[in-house]
Design an enzyme around this catalytic site. Structure first.
Site, PDB file in Angstrom:
ATOM      1  N   SER A 134       0.850  -1.193   0.000  1.00  0.00           N
ATOM      2  CA  SER A 134       0.000   0.000   0.000  1.00  0.00           C
ATOM      3  C   SER A 134       0.883   1.240   0.000  1.00  0.00           C
ATOM      4  O   SER A 134       1.994   1.229   0.546  1.00  0.00           O
ATOM      5  CB  SER A 134      -0.906   0.023   1.236  1.00  0.00           C
ATOM      6  OG  SER A 134      -1.610   1.249   1.317  1.00  0.00           O
ATOM      7  N   TYR A 147      -1.724  -0.594  10.491  1.00  0.00           N
ATOM      8  CA  TYR A 147      -1.792  -0.792   9.047  1.00  0.00           C
ATOM      9  C   TYR A 147      -0.550  -0.233   8.363  1.00  0.00           C
ATOM     10  O   TYR A 147       0.076  -0.914   7.530  1.00  0.00           O
ATOM     11  CB  TYR A 147      -3.052  -0.140   8.482  1.00  0.00           C
ATOM     12  CG  TYR A 147      -3.278  -0.423   7.018  1.00  0.00           C
ATOM     13  CD1 TYR A 147      -3.731  -1.672   6.595  1.00  0.00           C
ATOM     14  CD2 TYR A 147      -3.032   0.542   6.047  1.00  0.00           C
ATOM     15  CE1 TYR A 147      -3.931  -1.955   5.252  1.00  0.00           C
ATOM     16  CE2 TYR A 147      -3.227   0.278   4.712  1.00  0.00           C
ATOM     17  CZ  TYR A 147      -3.679  -0.971   4.309  1.00  0.00           C
ATOM     18  OH  TYR A 147      -3.867  -1.238   2.976  1.00  0.00           O
TER      19      TYR A 147
END
Length: 255
Positions: A134, A147
């Protein structure tokens, strides 16, 4: 072309399954939700095997990977896509468990997923290992402590693996999505620039995977955002991000 794919039941994973199926691949699909996997398999005309399991269950994931490898007589592409995202703030004790869960899914399970394929790929001198990381792994974002940490570590892990496998014929590809419209991003309470649908994302990701790109940010506009984030001095980055809305913590999310 034989492709083993985790996190296949929805979002990016389901879109990648459809994309590779259109390109003639035989698929091994992994996800927790058996019903969604079966529905996807029917949609893909049965050109796949399904494995309903949680990727944090190491032995079951290894068993599924070895079964697929044996049944298809060699796996060409492994895509570790399974991931979870929830707001985590270390100041809250109950978030420590969520932190562990995010890293177990987004990072540790990737190594488990790759492990059973590497030996056979090296022996054949061919194969591709793919991790879906990501842009959030480029710099830390407020309220996304687990995350961002998991994706930053994943990017570094894949780089280490890529360099370690250089010359073996095994390629390591890191795909860093920007904002993709999926259930994972549905709860984001902040603007998502260059938001794209999962289908077009999967097409571009498949192209990057098949050409063996070592690192690809999709969409391309987010690559420039990532470059900018890397060079921003801390004082300016902190000032810009300080007031950013935060993703709801697991404890705040209705069940």
């Amino acid at each position: 072309m034989n492709v083993f794919l985790t996190g296949a039941s929805s979002g990016i994973g389901a879109a990648l399954a459809r994309e590779f199926s259109r390109r003639g691949a035989h698929l091994g699909l992994v996800a927790r939700r058996a019903d969604e996997l079966r529905a996807l398999a029917q949609e893909l005309s049965g050109n796949c095997r399904i494995y309903a399991l949680d990727v944090t269950d190491r032995e079951r994931l290894l068993e599924a990977a070895r079964d697929f490898e044996a049944r298809c007589a060699g796996t060409d592409i492994v895509i570790a896509n399974a991931g979870i995202s929830t707001g985590v703030q270390t100041q809250y004790y109950e978030d420590l468990e969520a932190f562990d869960r995010v890293l177990a899914t987004n990072l540790n399970a990737v190594a488990t997923c790759f492990h059973p394929f590497i030996g056979a790929m090296r022996a054949r001198g061919n194969g591709t290992l793919v991790a879906i990381a990501s842009v959030a792994g480029v710099r830390g974002l407020p309220g996304s402590e687990a995350y961002c940490a998991s994706k930053a570590a994943l990017i570094s892990y894949c780089e280490s693996l890529r360099v370690g496998l250089r010359g073996s014929g095994v390629r390591v590809v890191t795909i860093a999505p920007g904002f993709v419209r999926t259930p994972l991003t549905a709860a984001n309470p902040y603007p998502m620039p260059f938001l794209m649908d999962a289908g077009p994302f999967a097409g571009r990701a498949a192209d990057a995977i098949l050409r063996g790109a070592s690192f690809a940010v999709i969409p391309w506009q987010m690559a420039w955002v990532a470059r900018l984030l890397r060079v921003l001095p801390n004082w300016l980055f902190d000032r810009l991000l300080a007031g950013r809305p935060r993703k709801p913590r697991a404890a705040q999310t209705p069940r």
